[in-house]
Motif scaffolding. Structure first.
Motif, PDB file in Angstrom:
ATOM      1  N   GLU A   6       0.828  -1.204   0.000  1.00 52.93           N
ATOM      2  CA  GLU A   6       0.000   0.000   0.000  1.00 52.93           C
ATOM      3  C   GLU A   6       0.863   1.256   0.000  1.00 52.93           C
ATOM      4  N   SER A   7       0.269   2.334  -0.468  1.00 55.77           N
ATOM      5  CA  SER A   7       0.887   3.652  -0.389  1.00 55.77           C
ATOM      6  C   SER A   7      -0.203   4.701  -0.450  1.00 55.77           C
ATOM      7  N   GLY A   8       0.141   5.923  -0.064  1.00 50.05           N
ATOM      8  CA  GLY A   8      -0.783   7.035  -0.223  1.00 50.05           C
ATOM      9  C   GLY A   8      -1.430   7.560   1.040  1.00 50.05           C
ATOM     10  N   GLY A  15     -12.749  17.113   5.318  1.00 48.68           N
ATOM     11  CA  GLY A  15     -13.250  17.600   4.048  1.00 48.68           C
ATOM     12  C   GLY A  15     -12.287  17.408   2.894  1.00 48.68           C
ATOM     13  N   GLY A  16     -11.071  17.017   3.200  1.00 52.24           N
ATOM     14  CA  GLY A  16     -10.053  16.821   2.176  1.00 52.24           C
ATOM     15  C   GLY A  16     -10.126  15.447   1.535  1.00 52.24           C
ATOM     16  N   SER A  17      -9.137  15.183   0.681  1.00 53.36           N
ATOM     17  CA  SER A  17      -9.116  13.939  -0.090  1.00 53.36           C
ATOM     18  C   SER A  17      -7.745  13.281  -0.020  1.00 53.36           C
ATOM     19  N   LEU A  18      -7.757  11.963  -0.168  1.00 56.23           N
ATOM     20  CA  LEU A  18      -6.544  11.164  -0.282  1.00 56.23           C
ATOM     21  C   LEU A  18      -6.830  10.034  -1.248  1.00 56.23           C
ATOM     22  N   ASP A  62     -21.678   1.076   4.173  1.00 48.08           N
ATOM     23  CA  ASP A  62     -22.600   2.205   4.064  1.00 48.08           C
ATOM     24  C   ASP A  62     -21.961   3.535   4.458  1.00 48.08           C
ATOM     25  N   SER A  63     -21.082   3.527   5.420  1.00 52.13           N
ATOM     26  CA  SER A  63     -20.531   4.779   5.946  1.00 52.13           C
ATOM     27  C   SER A  63     -19.632   5.519   4.957  1.00 52.13           C
ATOM     28  N   VAL A  64     -19.199   4.864   3.881  1.00 53.52           N
ATOM     29  CA  VAL A  64     -18.324   5.537   2.910  1.00 53.52           C
ATOM     30  C   VAL A  64     -18.980   5.712   1.549  1.00 53.52           C
ATOM     31  N   LYS A  65     -20.176   5.191   1.381  1.00 50.80           N
ATOM     32  CA  LYS A  65     -20.859   5.322   0.085  1.00 50.80           C
ATOM     33  C   LYS A  65     -21.056   6.791  -0.265  1.00 50.80           C
ATOM     34  N   GLY A  66     -20.719   7.126  -1.517  1.00 55.24           N
ATOM     35  CA  GLY A  66     -20.831   8.505  -1.961  1.00 55.24           C
ATOM     36  C   GLY A  66     -19.600   9.343  -1.676  1.00 55.24           C
ATOM     37  N   ARG A  67     -18.685   8.835  -0.850  1.00 57.43           N
ATOM     38  CA  ARG A  67     -17.460   9.568  -0.526  1.00 57.43           C
ATOM     39  C   ARG A  67     -16.214   8.855  -1.041  1.00 57.43           C
ATOM     40  N   PHE A  68     -16.197   7.534  -0.956  1.00 57.03           N
ATOM     41  CA  PHE A  68     -15.042   6.740  -1.380  1.00 57.03           C
ATOM     42  C   PHE A  68     -15.364   6.030  -2.690  1.00 57.03           C
ATOM     43  N   ASN A  84     -12.806  10.945  -0.582  1.00 53.83           N
ATOM     44  CA  ASN A  84     -13.177  12.360  -0.582  1.00 53.83           C
ATOM     45  C   ASN A  84     -14.002  12.685   0.648  1.00 53.83           C
ATOM     46  N   SER A  85     -14.142  13.974   0.927  1.00 56.74           N
ATOM     47  CA  SER A  85     -14.957  14.435   2.063  1.00 56.74           C
ATOM     48  C   SER A  85     -14.594  13.678   3.334  1.00 56.74           C
ATOM     49  N   LEU A  86     -13.306  13.580   3.591  1.00 58.13           N
ATOM     50  CA  LEU A  86     -12.842  12.802   4.735  1.00 58.13           C
ATOM     51  C   LEU A  86     -13.301  13.403   6.054  1.00 58.13           C
ATOM     52  N   LYS A  87     -13.584  12.524   7.008  1.00 60.66           N
ATOM     53  CA  LYS A  87     -14.072  12.905   8.316  1.00 60.66           C
ATOM     54  C   LYS A  87     -13.107  12.380   9.383  1.00 60.66           C
ATOM     55  N   PRO A  88     -13.115  12.971  10.565  1.00 62.59           N
ATOM     56  CA  PRO A  88     -12.258  12.457  11.644  1.00 62.59           C
ATOM     57  C   PRO A  88     -12.491  10.970  11.928  1.00 62.59           C
ATOM     58  N   GLU A  89     -13.704  10.508  11.776  1.00 69.87           N
ATOM     59  CA  GLU A  89     -14.002   9.102  12.035  1.00 69.87           C
ATOM     60  C   GLU A  89     -13.436   8.162  10.975  1.00 69.87           C
ATOM     61  N   ASP A  90     -12.869   8.723   9.906  1.00 73.51           N
ATOM     62  CA  ASP A  90     -12.181   7.892   8.907  1.00 73.51           C
ATOM     63  C   ASP A  90     -10.735   7.602   9.319  1.00 73.51           C
ATOM     64  N   THR A  91     -10.281   8.221  10.394  1.00 69.79           N
ATOM     65  CA  THR A  91      -8.918   7.995  10.873  1.00 69.79           C
ATOM     66  C   THR A  91      -8.721   6.533  11.256  1.00 69.79           C
ATOM     67  N   ALA A  92      -7.706   5.910  10.657  1.00 72.20           N
ATOM     68  CA  ALA A  92      -7.445   4.485  10.891  1.00 72.20           C
ATOM     69  C   ALA A  92      -6.223   4.064  10.096  1.00 72.20           C
ATOM     70  N   ILE A  93      -5.773   2.857  10.378  1.00 71.45           N
ATOM     71  CA  ILE A  93      -4.807   2.221   9.482  1.00 71.45           C
ATOM     72  C   ILE A  93      -5.616   1.494   8.417  1.00 71.45           C
TER      73      ILE A  93
END
Length: 123
Positions: A6-8, A15-18, A62-68, A84-93
Motif C-alpha cells: 500500500e501507499s498514499g 473535508g479533504g481527499s486522499l 454504508d458509511s463511505v458510500k458517496g465519498r469513497f 473524498n470528504s474525509l471525516k475524523p471518524e475515517d482515521t485508521a490504518i
C-alpha cells in the motif's frame, strides 16, 4: 503467494481527499476480490470497499458510500481507493486485502494482507 504493498496514506484536514494505492505482485483465481479494510485505535478491523479484477464489481460499507471510490488498473495489478470528504471518524490504518469472493470478503476470509497505511483526519 501474493504480496500487497500500500501507499498514499497521510494526514489531511476534514473535508479533504486522499488516494490510496495497493500494488499486487500477481493476480490469481483465488484472489479475484481486492478490498480495503481499516482499523481504528481500540476497534476491530472493518471492511471498507472491494472490487473484482475480473469485471469490476464493487461493494462498499454504508458509511463511505458517496465519498469513497474503489477502482483498479489490471495492467498495473493495482487497486485504488479515492477518499473524498474525509471525516475524523475515517482515521485508521487502512489495509489492502485479497480474497476470493467479493460478497464473502471479511477479515476471516482474507487470504493476503498488506502492511497497512495510516490515514489521519484531525478533528
Amino acid at each position: 503467494q501474493v504480496t500487497l504493498v500500500e501507499s498514499g496514506g497521510g494526514l489531511v484536514q476534514a473535508g479533504g481527499s486522499l488516494r490510496l494505492s495497493c500494488a499486487a505482485s500477481q493476480r490469481t483465481f483465488s484472489t479475484n476480490a481486492m478490498g480495503w479494510f481499516r482499523q481504528a485505535p481500540g476497534k476491530e478491523r472493518e471492511f471498507v470497499a472491494a472490487i473484482t479484477w475480473s469485471d469490476g464489481t464493487t461493494r462498499y460499507v454504508d458509511s463511505v458510500k458517496g465519498r469513497f471510490t474503489i477502482s483498479r488498473d489490471n495492467a498495473k495489478n493495482t487497486v485504488y481507493l479515492q477518499m473524498n470528504s474525509l471525516k475524523p471518524e475515517d482515521t485508521a490504518i487502512y489495509y489492502c486485502a485479497a480474497g476470493g469472493n467479493i460478497f464473502e470478503l471479511r477479515v476471516a476470509t482474507i487470504r493476503y494482507w498488506g502492511q497497512g497505511t495510516q490515514v489521519t483526519v484531525p478533528s
